[in-house]
Design a protein around this motif. Structure first.
Motif, PDB file in Angstrom:
ATOM      1  N   ARG A  49       0.841  -1.204   0.000  1.00 15.15           N
ATOM      2  CA  ARG A  49       0.000   0.000   0.000  1.00 15.15           C
ATOM      3  C   ARG A  49       0.872   1.247   0.000  1.00 15.15           C
ATOM      4  NH1 ARG A  49      -4.920   0.483   4.114  1.00 15.15           N
ATOM      5  NH2 ARG A  49      -3.374   0.871   5.737  1.00 15.15           N
ATOM      6  N   VAL A  50       0.327   2.305  -0.586  1.00 17.30           N
ATOM      7  CA  VAL A  50       0.909   3.641  -0.486  1.00 17.30           C
ATOM      8  C   VAL A  50      -0.096   4.479   0.284  1.00 17.30           C
ATOM      9  CG1 VAL A  50       1.704   5.686  -1.722  1.00 17.30           C
ATOM     10  CG2 VAL A  50       2.151   3.405  -2.672  1.00 17.30           C
TER      11      VAL A  50
ATOM     12  N   ARG B 191       3.654   7.072   3.383  1.00 20.85           N
ATOM     13  CA  ARG B 191       4.305   5.810   3.751  1.00 20.85           C
ATOM     14  C   ARG B 191       4.084   4.815   2.622  1.00 20.85           C
ATOM     15  NH1 ARG B 191       2.909   3.765   9.636  1.00 20.85           N
ATOM     16  NH2 ARG B 191       1.387   2.631   8.418  1.00 20.85           N
ATOM     17  N   VAL B 192       5.167   4.146   2.235  1.00 20.31           N
ATOM     18  CA  VAL B 192       5.070   3.057   1.269  1.00 20.31           C
ATOM     19  C   VAL B 192       5.362   1.777   2.042  1.00 20.31           C
ATOM     20  CG1 VAL B 192       5.990   2.024  -0.832  1.00 20.31           C
ATOM     21  CG2 VAL B 192       5.740   4.514  -0.662  1.00 20.31           C
ATOM     22  N   ILE B 193       4.423   0.839   1.971  1.00 26.22           N
ATOM     23  CA  ILE B 193       4.557  -0.432   2.667  1.00 26.22           C
ATOM     24  C   ILE B 193       4.913  -1.493   1.636  1.00 26.22           C
ATOM     25  CG2 ILE B 193       3.411  -2.143   4.113  1.00 26.22           C
ATOM     26  CD1 ILE B 193       1.581   0.228   5.047  1.00 26.22           C
ATOM     27  N   PHE B 194       6.138  -2.019   1.756  1.00 25.12           N
ATOM     28  CA  PHE B 194       6.667  -2.992   0.815  1.00 25.12           C
ATOM     29  C   PHE B 194       6.475  -4.416   1.326  1.00 25.12           C
ATOM     30  CE2 PHE B 194       9.204   0.759  -0.203  1.00 25.12           C
ATOM     31  CZ  PHE B 194       9.205   0.734  -1.587  1.00 25.12           C
TER      32      PHE B 194
ATOM     33  N   LEU C 253       6.114  -3.595  -8.061  1.00 25.97           N
ATOM     34  CA  LEU C 253       6.966  -2.465  -7.688  1.00 25.97           C
ATOM     35  C   LEU C 253       6.830  -1.302  -8.661  1.00 25.97           C
ATOM     36  CD1 LEU C 253      10.164  -4.408  -6.617  1.00 25.97           C
ATOM     37  CD2 LEU C 253       8.682  -3.067  -5.123  1.00 25.97           C
ATOM     38  N   SER C 254       6.409  -1.588  -9.887  1.00 29.90           N
ATOM     39  CA  SER C 254       6.288  -0.541 -10.906  1.00 29.90           C
ATOM     40  C   SER C 254       5.220   0.497 -10.578  1.00 29.90           C
ATOM     41  CB  SER C 254       6.006  -1.159 -12.282  1.00 29.90           C
ATOM     42  OG  SER C 254       4.774  -1.861 -12.259  1.00 29.90           O
ATOM     43  N   VAL C 255       4.367   0.249  -9.549  1.00 30.51           N
ATOM     44  CA  VAL C 255       3.402   1.285  -9.173  1.00 30.51           C
ATOM     45  C   VAL C 255       4.109   2.494  -8.582  1.00 30.51           C
ATOM     46  CG1 VAL C 255       1.505  -0.353  -8.813  1.00 30.51           C
ATOM     47  CG2 VAL C 255       2.850   0.403  -6.861  1.00 30.51           C
TER      48      VAL C 255
END
Length: 173
Positions: free
Chosen positions: A78-79, A91-94, A157-159
């Protein structure tokens, strides 16, 4: 130092964070970090530094610093973006896995964290019932681990693209 509200001329100050949900592909355990200052157990992550200018680089660096694990980012869960009168927070949740499945989490305390460990859902649930320092700092790691285990969507990841990155070519797909 006074805080002023942002506007079109001043622009919006933004705090950018990378957070990592890391699952071991062989044991299905989840990477957790025992934070300093008795803050409890949390997930690897932190503020994107100016020199990095990259959520991905920050995620990899923070996981290595806080947990001692080299990771391979596999997707975005999520972003999150919040705007306030004095600035913003993103926040970027990887989602990630360790590059080396035999690499052990950090066991010696330093300025970044006390230690790290691979924990099961059941261990995370038990820690969720406790207050820090023995318990979870917050439920997010447990909630995201459950989400992934239930087959929740992991975005490519391309998002996360740069403003000047070209639009992907889909004609040859």
């Amino acid at each position: 130092m006074s805080r002023s509200k942002w506007d079109r001329r001043s622009g919006c100050p933004m705090h950018a964070f990378s957070l990592v949900v890391c699952r071991h592909p062989e044991t299905n355990l989840w990477l957790a970090v025992e934070e300093n200052k008795d803050a409890g157990w949390w997930w690897p992550g932190g503020l994107v530094e100016n020199k990095e200018k990259s959520y991905r680089k920050c995620a990899v660096r923070e996981t290595k610093e806080e947990a001692g694990i080299d990771i391979r980012l596999l997707g975005v869960l999520r972003v999150e973006n919040s705007m306030y009168q004095y600035g913003g927070r993103q926040r970027v949740i990887f989602y990630a896995e360790p590059k080396d499945t035999t690499q052990q989490p950090k066991s010696i305390a330093d300025a970044e964290s006390k230690s790290a460990a691979w924990l099961s859902i059941e261990e995370l649930e038990a820690k969720a019932e406790l207050s820090p320092p023995d318990g979870l700092r917050g439920r997010e790691l447990l909630d995201w681990a459950r989400y992934v285990e239930k087959g929740g969507q992991i975005h490519p990841l391309s998002v996360l693209s740069g403003e000047h990155d070209p639009v992907p070519d889909v004609s040859s797909s």
